[in-house]
Design a protein around this motif. Sequence first.
Motif, PDB file in Angstrom:
ATOM      1  N   ARG A 447     -36.463 -15.855   7.651  1.00 50.89           N
ATOM      2  CA  ARG A 447     -37.507 -16.550   8.567  1.00 50.89           C
ATOM      3  C   ARG A 447     -38.586 -15.410   8.640  1.00 50.89           C
ATOM      4  O   ARG A 447     -39.001 -15.327  10.003  1.00 50.89           O
ATOM      5  CB  ARG A 447     -36.724 -16.810   9.898  1.00 50.89           C
ATOM      6  N   ASP A 482     -31.683 -14.975  21.622  1.00 51.97           N
ATOM      7  CA  ASP A 482     -31.545 -15.396  20.293  1.00 51.97           C
ATOM      8  C   ASP A 482     -31.556 -14.244  19.234  1.00 51.97           C
ATOM      9  O   ASP A 482     -32.001 -13.272  19.535  1.00 51.97           O
ATOM     10  CB  ASP A 482     -32.979 -16.271  19.997  1.00 51.97           C
ATOM     11  N   CYS A 530     -27.733 -17.127  21.817  1.00 52.84           N
ATOM     12  CA  CYS A 530     -28.077 -17.983  20.666  1.00 52.84           C
ATOM     13  C   CYS A 530     -28.146 -17.233  19.232  1.00 52.84           C
ATOM     14  O   CYS A 530     -28.578 -16.111  19.423  1.00 52.84           O
ATOM     15  CB  CYS A 530     -29.128 -18.633  20.932  1.00 52.84           C
ATOM     16  N   ASP A 552     -27.765 -25.459  16.677  1.00 50.87           N
ATOM     17  CA  ASP A 552     -28.950 -25.867  16.383  1.00 50.87           C
ATOM     18  C   ASP A 552     -28.934 -27.506  16.252  1.00 50.87           C
ATOM     19  O   ASP A 552     -29.791 -28.299  16.230  1.00 50.87           O
ATOM     20  CB  ASP A 552     -29.646 -25.246  15.271  1.00 50.87           C
TER      21      ASP A 552
HETATM   22  C1  GLA Z   1     -33.295 -20.860  16.836  1.00 45.27           C
HETATM   23  C2  GLA Z   1     -32.284 -21.359  18.027  1.00 45.27           C
HETATM   24  C3  GLA Z   1     -33.179 -22.471  18.372  1.00 45.27           C
HETATM   25  C4  GLA Z   1     -34.586 -22.170  18.934  1.00 45.27           C
HETATM   26  C5  GLA Z   1     -35.481 -21.509  17.774  1.00 45.27           C
HETATM   27  C6  GLA Z   1     -36.686 -20.914  17.911  1.00 45.27           C
HETATM   28  O1  GLA Z   1     -33.225 -21.578  15.754  1.00 45.27           O
HETATM   29  O2  GLA Z   1     -31.322 -21.544  17.683  1.00 45.27           O
HETATM   30  O3  GLA Z   1     -32.687 -23.139  19.637  1.00 45.27           O
HETATM   31  O4  GLA Z   1     -34.652 -21.445  19.745  1.00 45.27           O
HETATM   32  O5  GLA Z   1     -34.704 -20.543  17.039  1.00 45.27           O
HETATM   33  O6  GLA Z   1     -37.433 -20.317  17.007  1.00 45.27           O
END
Ligand code: GLA
Length: 737
Positions: A447, A482, A530, A552
């Motif tokens: 990413r 996250d 997360c 997600d």
């Molecule tokens: C991840 C999280 C999502 C969101 C994105 C933002 O994929 O799981 O919920 O917050 O990042 O970039």
Amino acid sequence: MGIIFEKCGNGEESYFLLNTPSSSYIISLLKDGIVSHSGWGRRIEKWSGNSSIWKIDRGVNLPPDLDPRNLSLDTLPQEYGTAGKSDFRPCAIEAALKDGTNTLDLRYFSHQIIGGKPPLKGMPATYTLNDGEVQTLALKLKDTVYDIYVTLFYAVWAERDVICRWVQVENKTADKIKLEKVMSACIDFASSDFRMLQMSGAWGRERKVYIRDLVPGTQGIESRRGSSSHHQNPFVALLSKDASEDSGEVFGFNFVYSGNFEARIDVDYTESARFSMGINPYNFSWNLEAGGAFVAPEVVMVYSKDGLGQMSRTFHDLYRERLCRGEWKNKPRPIVINNWEATYFDFNEKKLCELADAAKAAGVEMFVLDDGWFGNRFDDRRALGDWFVNTQKLKGGLSYIASEMKKRGLGFGLWVEPEMVSPESELYKAHPDWCIHIPGREMYLARTQLMLDLSRKEVTDYLFETLSAVFASAEISYIKWDFNRYMTDVHSDALDSEHQQEVAHRYVLGLYSLLERLTAKFPHILFESCASGGGRFDPGILYYMPQIWTSDNTDALSRISIQAGTTLVYPPSAMSCHVSAVPNHQTARITPLAQRAFTAMAGTYGYELDMTKLSKDEIAQIAEYSELYKKIRTVVQYGSFYRLVSPWEKSDKVEKYAAWMNVAEDKSFAVVTVSWVYAEALAPKIVLRLKGLDENAAYKDTKTGKIYSAKELMYYGLLFANMWAGSASEQILLERV
Ligand code: GLA
């Protein structure tokens, strides 16, 4: 109750009996300090000797002075197998010693029975509120040659069928040793007559349950990704062949750790099964200096004589009550709107405020501003590490947007991904050596981002200061933390080559210390973890953050499967679930609103869609669901959870519908949810026998007013029919009368 230590057999042997309300765990001390595992199962009051040791005059036997010559470590069930002597099974511990070998021969040295449960320094673990809740056995073993001591800890819960294990290794020699493997728990089951259950998956389809028979050889799961991962949850259960949702024996193991792990079961030629769980020996070693100690993280072991349902409830209660901490541990969690699927990176103050207006009308309580609010973060290729406001999007800064939310009666939450850095960021420019990378090798991006080196104190100190400033810069009451990539190129610029294999573990310890400091400093903040959804859904994280973004994938039908797996171990209060738009952004599936809402109500509830695009009627409908959730949330979050069909049993039923129940602790209220997962014309009726009610009471269906006796509901069941054509989902609330 608790721990008993006494002599048995001919008086030469003694044993420890570790008793929980319905289980016993037995450790025998044989001749010459050999420590043998004698069993774990239904509770007994006394152990009369080891009939389970297979004595066979073949193979490699113990030294001659340790008669009888038919006692071999190869066949002996052990508590903590070592390498290099005659136990050829995978060992629990391996260390490179001064003499260049890795042979250890651990024998009983001493033991202590302690009231309460000592903490694991710097690591998450279950805890007690008073010493009476647990008795801990500290069983100290010593190598026959070197002054190397290994203490096996067993915390035995008085009111729960739980034993927690962890291990401490002490090096009292004059030289350094290198630990290469330290499992936290190891058990030799006398038989391999079990099925193994694991939860495996990937991004967007986490924690699918797989069950298989044990076979000779090795079976297991692991993560080498630097985090517990989407792919394998650090959980394994062994099921007796006849175990089902409500009957049969189940042994559940969950690792309280968020990094690389291994759980394996090795079935040997005697058809006994060695289970072990701990830090993955892959890319791990630890330099244990003279005088030093190393502690391996906790494994929570749950016994159930009443199937998987009871195992789940034991884990849920323990985790809610004695793993989660802080102000939010027992508080009803707010209904959230998260702007991610509503706006992605494309927002400004006006758009956020409009979304907040719609959300407020829909009964939402907390606005969470997701990714994209900082640095020059206009997409996911840059700016991680630059934790200052993007003033192009948010002219008034965080305090303005937080105050706008407050005006509307909403709390304000914020997304951060602190463990990462984008190569295109000010942080990276200032500290290129702060990321995990191998000098001289090309860096692997995921990413378009790198991981910060949390094994370094200056990095966690920097993050503590920076995040503290962000969290204090506005009225922030919720943080979504996250973590969106796995660890590669594992190397720290701060360590020499001798210590590079420590980096992955030091990273996890660094993360824990950072979370400890931040959660202590901001006790009023509700932290949600997360990791690209549920890529780090483990008890280690729950110790710091009481809820986790489950996946997600927000599609209702996908979520039914993901959430079913998740609640096998983790309580509904830990599982963050949102209603999203249709067609769903991950699967393109269209599902009715009721089904999306009832599915999300299985955990901590919220929304993740552009509500400004909804009609007044739709908002009003959503508001009704929010009201409903407010009525049931204490029961969902803090009640007992029952599966009415068990999603992993291969049957026609399971492929067609899912059904579960939440029952208040005092049984005064229950929520029954049913959901079709397979559309059919004239779908057959469903009759559901309810569980967990107060058997001698009667319950009123709050919608129809109809009163049923609990026995009728539990023994004869409730009928659900004609659901598919409409909402595909139904929820019934029952109130004790
Ligand atoms: C991840 C999280 C999502 C969101 C994105 C933002 O994929 O799981 O919920 O917050 O990042 O970039």
